[in-house]
Design a protein around this motif. Sequence first.
Motif, PDB file in Angstrom:
ATOM      1  N   GLY A 264       0.805  -1.218   0.000  1.00  0.00           N
ATOM      2  CA  GLY A 264       0.000   0.000   0.000  1.00  0.00           C
ATOM      3  C   GLY A 264       0.832   1.259   0.000  1.00  0.00           C
ATOM      4  N   LEU A 265       0.186   2.353  -0.382  1.00  0.00           N
ATOM      5  CA  LEU A 265       0.822   3.661  -0.395  1.00  0.00           C
ATOM      6  C   LEU A 265       0.885   4.204   1.026  1.00  0.00           C
TER       7      LEU A 265
ATOM      8  N   VAL B  52       5.962   3.685  -0.595  1.00  0.00           N
ATOM      9  CA  VAL B  52       5.089   2.521  -0.709  1.00  0.00           C
ATOM     10  C   VAL B  52       5.598   1.425   0.211  1.00  0.00           C
ATOM     11  N   GLY B  53       4.686   0.803   0.939  1.00  0.00           N
ATOM     12  CA  GLY B  53       5.054  -0.311   1.789  1.00  0.00           C
ATOM     13  C   GLY B  53       5.067  -1.617   1.015  1.00  0.00           C
TER      14      GLY B  53
ATOM     15  N   THR C 104      -3.972  -4.133  -8.172  1.00  0.00           N
ATOM     16  CA  THR C 104      -3.124  -3.783  -7.033  1.00  0.00           C
ATOM     17  C   THR C 104      -2.345  -2.503  -7.314  1.00  0.00           C
ATOM     18  N   ILE C 105      -1.749  -2.427  -8.494  1.00  0.00           N
ATOM     19  CA  ILE C 105      -0.963  -1.244  -8.867  1.00  0.00           C
ATOM     20  C   ILE C 105      -1.850  -0.015  -8.949  1.00  0.00           C
ATOM     21  N   THR C 106      -3.062  -0.166  -9.507  1.00  0.00           N
ATOM     22  CA  THR C 106      -3.989   0.966  -9.621  1.00  0.00           C
ATOM     23  C   THR C 106      -4.390   1.487  -8.243  1.00  0.00           C
TER      24      THR C 106
ATOM     25  N   GLN D 211      -3.447   5.374  -7.623  1.00  0.00           N
ATOM     26  CA  GLN D 211      -4.506   6.370  -7.668  1.00  0.00           C
ATOM     27  C   GLN D 211      -4.719   7.117  -6.343  1.00  0.00           C
ATOM     28  N   ALA D 212      -3.729   7.108  -5.471  1.00  0.00           N
ATOM     29  CA  ALA D 212      -3.846   7.853  -4.231  1.00  0.00           C
ATOM     30  C   ALA D 212      -3.990   9.344  -4.528  1.00  0.00           C
TER      31      ALA D 212
END
Length: 332
Positions: A209-210, A226-227, A320-322, A326-327
């Motif tokens: 996650g971000l 990013v974690g 997952t990447i999106t 998209q944060a």
Amino acid sequence: MANPVRVEPVRVEPVRVEPVRVGLVGVGIIAGTHLAVLAERPDVQLEFTVDPRPVAPVVFRGRTPPHYGDLARALHEHRPDLVVLATPTETHAGLTELTLLRSTARVLVEKPLVHDRAALTALRDLDGEVDVRGRVFTAHHFAFSPEVDWAAELLGAHPEWGPVTTVTSAFYDPYVLRGAEAFASYVSSWTDSGVNQLSMLTRFVELTGLTSAEHMDGGASAWCTVGFRSRGDIGSARLRSSWLTGSSSKESCLAFGRSGVEVWIDHTAMTGFATREGELLASFGNDGRTGRKVAHYRPLYAALLSGRPDPVLGFDAAATITAIHQAVPQER
């Protein structure tokens, strides 16, 4: 004496393998790389091209395939096996849905797959009606770069190095020189480079996650963290992207805190090396004969058309990447 038995030879007809029929939507700059790599493959034929703008005819292996101003008409006239979407990001979701509903073709979408989370949800909701997970793929081409491949194999061969604890990655492009044209084509440095950095990281770690995100310089620069998980441990990736430079430069460093090993990869030169306390442990070179984008897309298409596409191309990886990409950034 018995007459000898005459055995007639059995004639075996060669199995004719039909080529993969490809439709290319969007014939801009990145389409040139797709066409160059597809033209190398004898198992592919270009069925049609699509672009709403007035464009020069595309010549593929000496012939000009039919060209259309819209995808709906092309799908009515043809039965492609694969549709490649090399169009602006905001068109991806609509064109992907159109292809899924009006054909049986698989779809290879230029990264990023969609422009926002709502578009991702809409595609996911189609999965009961059509096989979204089996038909939708995203061109995360940086994950197939030679230096990334080398580093991933190196990590697999040395579990004794322990988990990756930190990653630092900086992607610079000279797009500021293009002004408004750059923002129209690539939206922002994070929109363009962030997906490349995140997809590259999936070769080494499991993204979780971000943890922070900032856009700066009106979108021309970004700083995100990013974690991730690596061999059961938690780590952090620091990602810098910017257009405020006169030339392209892209590098990443993976640090293994427990063993002191660092793996440096230069994405621009497609080279890398591993070091620990001043000792060179391994290195990777590149002869420069193959352009960087072609070096990415050759193995990408090989994976896609192999019958067992690499998971980094799949819908779940894109989702997952999106979610991370998209944060909503903080303004500075």
